[in-house]
Design a protein around this motif. Structure first.
Motif, mmCIF file in Angstrom:
data_model
loop_
_atom_site.group_PDB
_atom_site.id
_atom_site.type_symbol
_atom_site.label_atom_id
_atom_site.label_comp_id
_atom_site.label_asym_id
_atom_site.label_seq_id
_atom_site.Cartn_x
_atom_site.Cartn_y
_atom_site.Cartn_z
ATOM 1 N N PHE A 1 20.323 -9.424 -6.747
ATOM 2 C CA PHE A 1 19.277 -9.229 -8.148
ATOM 3 C C PHE A 1 19.879 -10.727 -8.996
ATOM 4 C CE2 PHE A 1 16.178 -8.424 -11.015
ATOM 5 C CZ PHE A 1 15.844 -7.393 -11.349
ATOM 6 N N HIS B 1 19.936 -12.560 -12.935
ATOM 7 C CA HIS B 1 19.398 -12.937 -14.124
ATOM 8 C C HIS B 1 19.947 -14.196 -14.782
ATOM 9 C CE1 HIS B 1 17.916 -8.677 -13.742
ATOM 10 N NE2 HIS B 1 17.378 -8.717 -15.009
ATOM 11 N N GLU C 1 21.744 -10.130 -21.851
ATOM 12 C CA GLU C 1 20.366 -10.746 -22.021
ATOM 13 C C GLU C 1 20.010 -10.441 -22.816
ATOM 14 O OE1 GLU C 1 21.557 -8.812 -19.383
ATOM 15 O OE2 GLU C 1 19.553 -7.391 -19.854
ATOM 16 N N TRP C 2 20.048 -9.285 -23.678
ATOM 17 C CA TRP C 2 19.179 -8.643 -25.029
ATOM 18 C C TRP C 2 19.025 -9.589 -26.191
ATOM 19 C CZ3 TRP C 2 15.837 -4.084 -25.949
ATOM 20 C CH2 TRP C 2 14.720 -3.766 -24.412
ATOM 21 N N HIS D 1 12.236 -13.729 -18.260
ATOM 22 C CA HIS D 1 13.598 -12.417 -18.787
ATOM 23 C C HIS D 1 12.426 -12.028 -19.671
ATOM 24 C CE1 HIS D 1 15.557 -9.416 -19.655
ATOM 25 N NE2 HIS D 1 15.612 -8.979 -18.428
ATOM 26 N N HIS D 2 12.704 -11.298 -20.506
ATOM 27 C CA HIS D 2 11.839 -11.271 -22.455
ATOM 28 C C HIS D 2 12.340 -12.426 -23.128
ATOM 29 C CE1 HIS D 2 12.426 -7.201 -19.628
ATOM 30 N NE2 HIS D 2 13.085 -7.005 -20.426
ATOM 31 N N TYR E 1 11.576 -11.278 -10.249
ATOM 32 C CA TYR E 1 11.853 -10.688 -10.943
ATOM 33 C C TYR E 1 10.024 -11.499 -12.113
ATOM 34 C CZ TYR E 1 13.039 -8.325 -15.411
ATOM 35 O OH TYR E 1 13.295 -8.165 -17.219
ATOM 36 N N ASP F 1 9.265 -5.583 -15.206
ATOM 37 C CA ASP F 1 10.007 -4.951 -16.609
ATOM 38 C C ASP F 1 9.329 -5.584 -17.256
ATOM 39 O OD1 ASP F 1 13.522 -5.566 -17.945
ATOM 40 O OD2 ASP F 1 12.395 -3.568 -16.490
ATOM 41 N N PHE F 2 9.356 -4.215 -18.079
ATOM 42 C CA PHE F 2 8.963 -2.775 -18.217
ATOM 43 C C PHE F 2 7.621 -2.392 -18.892
ATOM 44 C CE2 PHE F 2 11.374 -1.138 -21.404
ATOM 45 C CZ PHE F 2 12.417 -1.901 -22.476
ATOM 46 N N ARG G 1 6.470 -0.546 -12.498
ATOM 47 C CA ARG G 1 6.576 -0.343 -13.631
ATOM 48 C C ARG G 1 5.789 -1.136 -14.060
ATOM 49 N NH1 ARG G 1 13.740 -1.798 -14.554
ATOM 50 N NH2 ARG G 1 14.383 0.036 -13.033
ATOM 51 N N GLU H 1 18.012 3.033 -12.003
ATOM 52 C CA GLU H 1 18.442 1.351 -12.883
ATOM 53 C C GLU H 1 19.357 2.191 -13.172
ATOM 54 O OE1 GLU H 1 16.129 -0.515 -15.320
ATOM 55 O OE2 GLU H 1 17.505 -1.038 -16.344
ATOM 56 N N CYS I 1 19.067 -0.502 -8.797
ATOM 57 C CA CYS I 1 19.454 -1.840 -9.409
ATOM 58 C C CYS I 1 20.518 -2.044 -10.379
ATOM 59 C CB CYS I 1 17.885 -2.288 -9.601
ATOM 60 S SG CYS I 1 17.248 -1.924 -10.979
ATOM 61 N N TRP J 1 23.425 -7.671 -17.541
ATOM 62 C CA TRP J 1 22.604 -8.033 -16.154
ATOM 63 C C TRP J 1 22.996 -9.860 -16.641
ATOM 64 C CZ3 TRP J 1 20.722 -5.263 -12.501
ATOM 65 C CH2 TRP J 1 20.433 -3.945 -12.635
HETATM 66 C C1 GLC Z 1 16.319 -3.071 -18.052
HETATM 67 C C2 GLC Z 1 16.914 -4.348 -19.098
HETATM 68 C C3 GLC Z 1 16.400 -5.716 -18.528
HETATM 69 C C4 GLC Z 1 17.162 -5.832 -17.113
HETATM 70 C C5 GLC Z 1 16.867 -4.937 -16.343
HETATM 71 C C6 GLC Z 1 16.330 -4.961 -14.661
HETATM 72 O O1 GLC Z 1 15.347 -3.029 -18.431
HETATM 73 O O2 GLC Z 1 15.991 -4.396 -20.016
HETATM 74 O O3 GLC Z 1 16.889 -6.716 -19.122
HETATM 75 O O4 GLC Z 1 16.210 -7.084 -15.974
HETATM 76 O O5 GLC Z 1 16.635 -3.752 -16.394
HETATM 77 O O6 GLC Z 1 16.331 -3.826 -13.929
#
Ligand code: GLC
Length: 423
Positions: A16, A18, A29-30, A77-78, A120, A181-182, A216, A229, A249, A256
């Motif tokens: 994986f 990120h 990453e958040w 990503h988000h 992803y 996701d998600f 998801r 996860e 994962c 991540w």
């Molecule tokens: C969760 C996390 C996200 C990450 C994901 C990977 O959803 O919030 O940041 O990418 O897990 O499975």
């Protein structure tokens, strides 16, 4: 048409990745959510995203040498930032100081290394002007949240989401995995209606029918793989009483995305044992690396990938093509069993090296084990118990196969005994 999961359950082990603007703040990453950073402040990372040391061939080699057979990259990503040259937004690598599409060379490099391609793609988008602010959005506490949401049309965001998925499934050749996701349905959340998930799945199945889809999208029963996860299942996961294709994962550390100061890094030994444990329960492991803002895997990640590769070099036979052992083979204490049904071989992973003898109890072993060897050097492991030891053991040697092990553990992280079974 359902996906092609045959290769997936054979290959067992993936990487994986990120990677995005969040690699610059380097604190998860958040970070945009955690610190409720407004767009105009978060733009400081867009303006400085310049991965000048990015060489995807190095990434691909590190993954290939670790024994990984597929990779899953965060196309977006988000935070909403896109690694490829999407025609639907300017919030992308080509418009940042990176000045180029980062995804195409990555896919090329990993394919050249023999790994399959996984994308992803975040359903969530904290940058898109039509993504309705909700309970996890960075602007969730904004005093004018209601007013801001009046201008947002979620259906327009759904069209953007579908449009980008179309780009990803038409511009990069065969995509093997699509990892959304998600969903977080319920009050002030988002689910199938917000993504228009049914329509999205129809589009995906039309464009790439064989692609493996995760679970998801908030569509019960849709999805080819279950994705526990940051959690190690105790048994083979079931859905509606049936065993399912599954993939754990997990991260090397607590994040991540690249996190400079996060120090809960797992040991290489424990990571190898986790991979073995997944396969012993019929599953896959997707292990994550968060590259730096310069475009490199940091030394902590590289050290672990190298260590895993060292073990996989001599032991991948107990992982690839293997699954849970048939129930009649009772796994001894402090061990894990995997089984290759084609070759009719069991693999005994010894997590705690015993003193001289290891008992394989039960008729299945007695009836079927024909030969045994240490996998790392193919040295024979004789079995049987002489009278003296039988007397000491006080067991009926006829009900066990007793492996005679070297007194000192072989110099490998997890020794494996390969058991050849009679047909
Ligand atoms: C969760 C996390 C996200 C990450 C994901 C990977 O959803 O919030 O940041 O990418 O897990 O499975």
């Amino acid at each position: 048409m359902s996906a092609d999961t045959k290769w997936f359950v054979h290959d067992r082990f993936g990487l994986f990745i990120h990677w995005g603007l969040y690699s610059l703040p380097a604190r998860h990453e958040w970070v945009k959510h955690n610190e409720q950073i407004p767009d105009n402040i978060y733009d400081r990372y867009f303006k400085r995203f310049d991965p000048d040391l990015y060489e995807p061939t190095l990434w691909a080699k590190a993954a290939g040498n670790a024994g990984m057979k597929y990779f899953v990259i965060t196309t977006k990503h988000h935070e909403g930032f896109c690694l490829w040259d999407s025609k639907l937004t300017n919030y992308k690598a080509t418009q940042s100081p990176a000045g180029r599409d980062l995804l195409t060379p990555m896919v090329k490099a990993f394919r050249k290394e023999g790994l399959r391609t996984g994308f992803y793609h975040s359903l969530i988008d904290w940058h898109h002007p039509d993504f309705v602010i909700d309970r996890i959005h960075p602007q969730r506490s904004h005093p004018d949240r209601e007013k801001l949401n009046k201008a947002r049309v979620q259906a327009r965001y759904a069209a953007y989401l579908h449009g980008q998925v179309r780009e990803l499934l038409t511009q990069f050749g065969k995509v093997d995995i699509l990892w959304f996701d998600f969903s977080y349905p319920g009050s002030d959340g988002k689910g199938r209606a917000d993504w228009q998930s049914e329509k999205l799945v129809k589009l995906i199945r039309k464009l790439q029918p064989k692609v493996i889809l995760d679970d998801r999208l908030d569509l019960p029963g849709v999805g080819d793989v279950k994705t526990p996860e940051q959690f190690q299942p105790r048994d083979w996961p079931m859905v509606d009483g049936k065993r399912v294709v599954w993939e754990a994962c997990q991260t090397f550390s607590g994040s991540w995305g690249y996190h400079r100061d996060e120090n809960s890094w797992r040991s290489t030994d424990e990571l190898i044992r986790t991979l073995i444990d997944c396969v012993s329960k019929g599953g896959n492991l997707l292990l994550n690396v968060g590259p730096t803002g310069r475009g490199e895997f940091d030394e902590r990640a590289l050290a672990r990938l190298t260590g895993i590769g060292e073990w996989m070099k001599r032991h991948s036979r107990s992982i690839y093509g293997c699954t849970q052992a048939p129930a009649e083979f009772q796994c001894p204490p402090d061990c894990r069993l995997t089984y290759n049904p084609e070759k009719k071989r069991l693999y005994l992973h010894i997590l705690a090296w015993p003193y001289k003898h290891l008992f394989l109890d039960g008729k299945a072993f007695v009836d079927r084990v024909e030969y045994a060897q240490l996998l790392n050097d193919a040295s024979e492991i004789k079995f049987g118990l002489d009278d003296w030891h039988a007397m000491q053991a006080g067991t009926d040697a006829k009900s066990s196969v007793v492996l005679n092990l070297p007194q000192t553990q072989p110099n490998v992280t997890v020794p494996v005994v390969e058991l050849f079974l009679k047909d």
